[in-house]
Design a protein around this motif. Structure first.
Motif, PDB file in Angstrom:
ATOM      1  N   TYR A   1      27.152 -41.594 -29.565  1.00 39.61           N
ATOM      2  CA  TYR A   1      28.229 -40.731 -28.157  1.00 39.61           C
ATOM      3  C   TYR A   1      29.198 -39.945 -29.739  1.00 39.61           C
ATOM      4  CZ  TYR A   1      32.081 -39.407 -25.322  1.00 39.61           C
ATOM      5  OH  TYR A   1      32.647 -38.111 -24.622  1.00 39.61           O
ATOM      6  N   ILE A   2      29.606 -40.425 -30.624  1.00 39.98           N
ATOM      7  CA  ILE A   2      30.775 -39.565 -31.378  1.00 39.98           C
ATOM      8  C   ILE A   2      28.834 -38.740 -32.598  1.00 39.98           C
ATOM      9  CG2 ILE A   2      31.300 -39.089 -33.952  1.00 39.98           C
ATOM     10  CD1 ILE A   2      32.676 -42.356 -33.283  1.00 39.98           C
ATOM     11  N   GLU A   3      27.540 -39.054 -32.384  1.00 33.85           N
ATOM     12  CA  GLU A   3      26.807 -37.955 -32.854  1.00 33.85           C
ATOM     13  C   GLU A   3      26.562 -36.498 -32.010  1.00 33.85           C
ATOM     14  OE1 GLU A   3      23.502 -39.528 -33.837  1.00 33.85           O
ATOM     15  OE2 GLU A   3      24.329 -41.418 -35.804  1.00 33.85           O
ATOM     16  N   TYR A   4      26.972 -37.512 -30.737  1.00 33.89           N
ATOM     17  CA  TYR A   4      26.199 -36.449 -29.212  1.00 33.89           C
ATOM     18  C   TYR A   4      27.577 -35.201 -29.590  1.00 33.89           C
ATOM     19  CZ  TYR A   4      27.029 -34.838 -24.566  1.00 33.89           C
ATOM     20  OH  TYR A   4      27.432 -34.013 -23.490  1.00 33.89           O
ATOM     21  N   LEU A   5      28.955 -35.620 -29.711  1.00 35.12           N
ATOM     22  CA  LEU A   5      30.203 -35.249 -29.091  1.00 35.12           C
ATOM     23  C   LEU A   5      29.812 -33.326 -30.554  1.00 35.12           C
ATOM     24  CD1 LEU A   5      32.861 -37.469 -28.674  1.00 35.12           C
ATOM     25  CD2 LEU A   5      32.136 -35.668 -27.282  1.00 35.12           C
ATOM     26  N   VAL A   6      29.739 -34.075 -32.261  1.00 35.46           N
ATOM     27  CA  VAL A   6      29.468 -33.068 -32.233  1.00 35.46           C
ATOM     28  C   VAL A   6      28.403 -32.662 -32.645  1.00 35.46           C
ATOM     29  CG1 VAL A   6      28.815 -33.383 -35.471  1.00 35.46           C
ATOM     30  CG2 VAL A   6      30.753 -34.753 -34.637  1.00 35.46           C
ATOM     31  N   GLU A   7      27.072 -33.042 -32.025  1.00 35.95           N
ATOM     32  CA  GLU A   7      26.134 -31.787 -32.330  1.00 35.95           C
ATOM     33  C   GLU A   7      26.288 -30.992 -31.123  1.00 35.95           C
ATOM     34  OE1 GLU A   7      22.805 -34.271 -31.328  1.00 35.95           O
ATOM     35  OE2 GLU A   7      23.315 -35.586 -33.265  1.00 35.95           O
ATOM     36  N   THR A   8      27.321 -31.663 -30.269  1.00 33.68           N
ATOM     37  CA  THR A   8      27.133 -30.315 -29.313  1.00 33.68           C
ATOM     38  C   THR A   8      27.736 -29.461 -29.089  1.00 33.68           C
ATOM     39  OG1 THR A   8      26.245 -32.340 -27.483  1.00 33.68           O
ATOM     40  CG2 THR A   8      27.503 -30.547 -26.411  1.00 33.68           C
ATOM     41  N   TYR A   9      29.525 -30.101 -29.713  1.00 29.95           N
ATOM     42  CA  TYR A   9      30.885 -29.299 -29.330  1.00 29.95           C
ATOM     43  C   TYR A   9      31.229 -29.389 -30.675  1.00 29.95           C
ATOM     44  CZ  TYR A   9      30.858 -31.113 -24.909  1.00 29.95           C
ATOM     45  OH  TYR A   9      30.175 -31.030 -23.093  1.00 29.95           O
TER      46      TYR A   9
ATOM     47  N   LEU B   1      34.965 -25.586 -33.351  1.00 28.22           N
ATOM     48  CA  LEU B   1      35.574 -24.475 -34.477  1.00 28.22           C
ATOM     49  C   LEU B   1      35.629 -22.939 -34.247  1.00 28.22           C
ATOM     50  CD1 LEU B   1      35.744 -24.625 -37.291  1.00 28.22           C
ATOM     51  CD2 LEU B   1      33.230 -24.010 -38.463  1.00 28.22           C
ATOM     52  N   ARG B   2      34.880 -23.100 -33.903  1.00 28.41           N
ATOM     53  CA  ARG B   2      35.446 -20.831 -32.854  1.00 28.41           C
ATOM     54  C   ARG B   2      36.176 -21.175 -32.584  1.00 28.41           C
ATOM     55  NH1 ARG B   2      28.837 -20.879 -31.318  1.00 28.41           N
ATOM     56  NH2 ARG B   2      29.903 -21.189 -29.723  1.00 28.41           N
TER      57      ARG B   2
ATOM     58  N   GLN C   1      38.189 -31.802 -37.061  1.00 27.30           N
ATOM     59  CA  GLN C   1      38.811 -33.021 -37.017  1.00 27.30           C
ATOM     60  C   GLN C   1      39.612 -33.405 -36.671  1.00 27.30           C
ATOM     61  OE1 GLN C   1      38.893 -33.218 -41.678  1.00 27.30           O
ATOM     62  NE2 GLN C   1      37.045 -33.122 -42.579  1.00 27.30           N
ATOM     63  N   THR C   2      39.977 -33.215 -36.329  1.00 25.63           N
ATOM     64  CA  THR C   2      41.510 -33.664 -35.295  1.00 25.63           C
ATOM     65  C   THR C   2      40.953 -33.723 -34.076  1.00 25.63           C
ATOM     66  OG1 THR C   2      43.285 -32.870 -36.646  1.00 25.63           O
ATOM     67  CG2 THR C   2      44.217 -33.474 -34.529  1.00 25.63           C
ATOM     68  N   VAL C   3      39.770 -33.219 -33.664  1.00 20.36           N
ATOM     69  CA  VAL C   3      39.562 -33.268 -32.108  1.00 20.36           C
ATOM     70  C   VAL C   3      38.674 -34.858 -32.123  1.00 20.36           C
ATOM     71  CG1 VAL C   3      38.149 -32.399 -30.121  1.00 20.36           C
ATOM     72  CG2 VAL C   3      40.571 -31.057 -31.263  1.00 20.36           C
ATOM     73  N   PHE C   4      38.185 -34.322 -32.951  1.00 16.27           N
ATOM     74  CA  PHE C   4      37.092 -35.841 -33.452  1.00 16.27           C
ATOM     75  C   PHE C   4      37.280 -36.913 -33.309  1.00 16.27           C
ATOM     76  CE2 PHE C   4      33.866 -32.269 -34.378  1.00 16.27           C
ATOM     77  CZ  PHE C   4      33.003 -32.454 -33.171  1.00 16.27           C
TER      78      PHE C   4
ATOM     79  N   HIS D   1      33.287 -30.588 -16.789  1.00 15.73           N
ATOM     80  CA  HIS D   1      34.478 -31.426 -17.365  1.00 15.73           C
ATOM     81  C   HIS D   1      34.963 -31.951 -18.171  1.00 15.73           C
ATOM     82  CE1 HIS D   1      37.696 -34.908 -17.079  1.00 15.73           C
ATOM     83  NE2 HIS D   1      38.419 -33.664 -15.877  1.00 15.73           N
ATOM     84  N   GLU D   2      34.063 -32.576 -19.111  1.00 16.60           N
ATOM     85  CA  GLU D   2      33.931 -32.492 -21.146  1.00 16.60           C
ATOM     86  C   GLU D   2      34.737 -32.304 -21.875  1.00 16.60           C
ATOM     87  OE1 GLU D   2      31.486 -35.690 -22.834  1.00 16.60           O
ATOM     88  OE2 GLU D   2      30.176 -34.040 -22.586  1.00 16.60           O
ATOM     89  N   LYS D   3      34.086 -30.945 -21.371  1.00 17.07           N
ATOM     90  CA  LYS D   3      33.734 -29.457 -22.440  1.00 17.07           C
ATOM     91  C   LYS D   3      35.017 -28.957 -22.042  1.00 17.07           C
ATOM     92  CE  LYS D   3      31.223 -25.492 -23.167  1.00 17.07           C
ATOM     93  NZ  LYS D   3      30.385 -24.460 -22.657  1.00 17.07           N
ATOM     94  N   ALA D   4      35.378 -28.745 -21.220  1.00 19.94           N
ATOM     95  CA  ALA D   4      36.357 -27.819 -20.583  1.00 19.94           C
ATOM     96  C   ALA D   4      37.982 -29.019 -21.227  1.00 19.94           C
ATOM     97  CB  ALA D   4      36.878 -28.015 -18.880  1.00 19.94           C
TER      98      ALA D   4
END
Length: 161
Positions: free
Chosen positions: A6-14, A19-20, A37-40, A55-58
């Protein structure tokens, strides 16, 4: 603890989007990386359940915006001197960078709206939900932001002539 997949998914997706977004708030890539980094870390330390990917993205954007606001409120940030005030460094201007440069000149409350609307493709009602402001406020600020962008771009045209 959250699963590593799930962590890998979050990093790859978001990661890029976080950052932007944080860069558009802060105007500093190093601070934006810290926010990322703080968000993750927030997502690693606590499990969240979302209705769907939108919902996750928002929610991730909301967390990112809050972390940026917290960073801007810190006494360290208020006392810090920007590098551009310490010495003059000239960077050649190109026409492709004019719009991006103009957006960076906007106040944070306008810059974030422009970013979410034009770069991320959110509608005004979705931006209102993410930033927790009324939809009418989003429309008003977008109108003001466009006027300010137009003025900035027109002034930069006169400077080149």
């Amino acid at each position: 603890m959250v699963e590593s997949k799930y962590i890998e998914y979050l990093v790859e997706t978001y990661a890029d989007q976080i950052l932007r977004l944080s860069y558009s708030y802060l105007g500093n890539i190093e601070d934006a990386k810290d926010v990322c980094q703080t968000v993750f870390i927030k997502f690693v330390t606590k499990e969240y359940v979302f209705q769907d990917q939108n919902h996750e993205k928002a929610f991730i954007y909301r967390v990112t915006a809050n972390v940026c606001k917290d960073l801007l409120r810190t006494p360290w940030k208020k006392r810090m001197c920007a590098l551009e005030h310490c010495g003059e460094i000239t960077v050649p201007e190109t026409e492709e960078n004019d719009i991006f440069w103009a957006v960076e000149q906007l106040e944070g409350k306008y810059r974030i709206l422009i970013y979410l609307y034009y770069y991320e493709g959110y509608k005004a009602c979705e931006i209102a939900e993410i930033l927790r402001i009324p939809t009418a406020t989003v429309h008003t600020r977008m109108k003001r932001a466009r006027k300010k962008l137009k003025k900035i771009l027109e002034e930069s045209e006169y400077e080149r002539i």
